[in-house]
Design an enzyme around this catalytic site. Structure first.
Site, PDB file in Angstrom:
ATOM      1  N   HIS A  92       0.842  -1.202   0.000  1.00  0.00           N
ATOM      2  CA  HIS A  92       0.000   0.000   0.000  1.00  0.00           C
ATOM      3  C   HIS A  92       0.880   1.256   0.000  1.00  0.00           C
ATOM      4  CE1 HIS A  92      -2.975   2.977   1.087  1.00  0.00           C
ATOM      5  NE2 HIS A  92      -3.900   2.103   0.726  1.00  0.00           N
ATOM      6  N   GLU A 164      -3.854   1.578  -7.285  1.00  0.00           N
ATOM      7  CA  GLU A 164      -4.267   2.724  -6.469  1.00  0.00           C
ATOM      8  C   GLU A 164      -3.408   3.934  -6.820  1.00  0.00           C
ATOM      9  OE1 GLU A 164      -6.596   1.408  -2.734  1.00  0.00           O
ATOM     10  OE2 GLU A 164      -4.516   1.730  -2.177  1.00  0.00           O
TER      11      GLU A 164
HETATM   12  P1  13P Z   1      -9.927   5.967  -0.178  1.00  0.00           P
HETATM   13  O1  13P Z   1     -11.008   5.079  -0.726  1.00  0.00           O
HETATM   14  O2  13P Z   1     -10.266   6.575   1.138  1.00  0.00           O
HETATM   15  O3  13P Z   1      -9.460   6.958  -1.201  1.00  0.00           O
HETATM   16  O4  13P Z   1      -8.676   5.012   0.128  1.00  0.00           O
HETATM   17  C1  13P Z   1      -8.229   4.177  -0.873  1.00  0.00           C
HETATM   18  C2  13P Z   1      -7.224   3.258  -0.294  1.00  0.00           C
HETATM   19  O5  13P Z   1      -6.127   3.651   0.036  1.00  0.00           O
HETATM   20  C3  13P Z   1      -7.622   1.854  -0.094  1.00  0.00           C
HETATM   21  O6  13P Z   1      -6.545   1.047   0.176  1.00  0.00           O
END
Ligand code: 13P
Length: 251
Positions: A92, A164
């Site tokens: 992450h 992400e």
């Molecule tokens: P948000 O949905 O709050 O933008 O976060 C995304 C995230 O980092 C999930 O791992």
């Protein structure tokens, strides 16, 4: 096509709050073919596990690559299995940025997790600066190849990729929303990751989730984009009605 919807609760939810969440979630969730995983803080896991009849699996947000030993404050893959965890988020951007996790450390974590039989939700994503400099694909490819280095064929079956974009992840303040990528931007990157998966992992259908400000308002648009197999959800996963709406997706 069923989807995979993963809640990343991050550093939120005491056990009492989790119970309140599930009492409300139960009112909204329908029977669904979608796979739902809730990645809880370690301390909340027993409470979350007890509520699993609501139709989800228990996930974790971190794991250490070592089996045991002198790693104060860390949790091993075996300990996660012991806590009934079946999936774990690795790579992450918050761990990369706040805890200095590099691709080789992430690779070691992935190996340890898959060796313990855990499903890995492997996150990759570019920052705003990297995107502006036109480095998105270069960054993603490096994260992917180095993170996946020397992962055995059998293990690859237990890996899910989460794209992400760091610039799209909400900072936790609802008054300051982060931008969400356009559908075409998500489609472009997911197609690129699909190709990487085929080439590097010889896997034609590795699931690819989208994460970054995914919520109850935009998920229907996101879920119909080609090569989007589900979502990794932060902020919206803390709100029972919003998260249930996403889990109830049916198309
Ligand atoms: P948000 O949905 O709050 O933008 O976060 C995304 C995230 O980092 C999930 O791992």
């Amino acid at each position: 096509m069923s989807k995979m919807i993963v809640a990343n609760w991050k550093m939120n939810m005491t056990s009492a709050q989790a119970n309140e969440f599930f009492d409300e979630y139960a009112k909204h969730i329908k029977k669904t073919k979608n796979k739902v995983v809730i990645c809880a803080p370690f301390t909340t896991m027993p409470t979350v596990f007890k509520r699993r009849r609501l139709g989800f699996k228990l996930g974790a947000q971190n794991v250490h690559p070592a089996e045991n030993g002198t790693h104060t404050g860390e949790i091993s893959a075996k300990m996660l299995v012991d806590a009934k965890v079946t999936s774990v988020i690795i790579g992450h951007s918050e761990r990369r940025a706040q805890f200095g996790e590099c691709n080789s450390f992430i690779n070691a974590k992935i190996k340890a997790a898959v060796a313990a039989g855990l499903q890995v939700i492997f996150c990759i994503g570019e920052t705003a600066d990297e995107r502006e400099m036109g480095k998105t694909f270069e960054v993603l490819k490096k994260q992917f190849i180095e993170g996946m280095a020397d992962i055995g064929a059998e293990a690859k079956k237990n890996i899910v990729i989460a794209y992400e974009p760091v610039w799209a992840i909400s900072g936790g303040d609802p008054n300051k929303p982060s931008p969400t990528p356009k559908s075409a931007e998500i489609a472009e990157v997911h197609a690129f990751i699909r190709k990487l998966g085929k080439k590097q992992l010889k896997s034609s259908r590795i699931p690819i989730l989208y994460g970054g400000s995914a919520n109850d308002k935009n998920f229907k648009e996101i879920f119909v984009i080609e090569n989007v197999d589900g979502a990794l959800v932060g902020g919206a996963s803390l709100v029972p009605s919003k998260f249930a709406a996403m889990c109830n997706f049916n198309k």
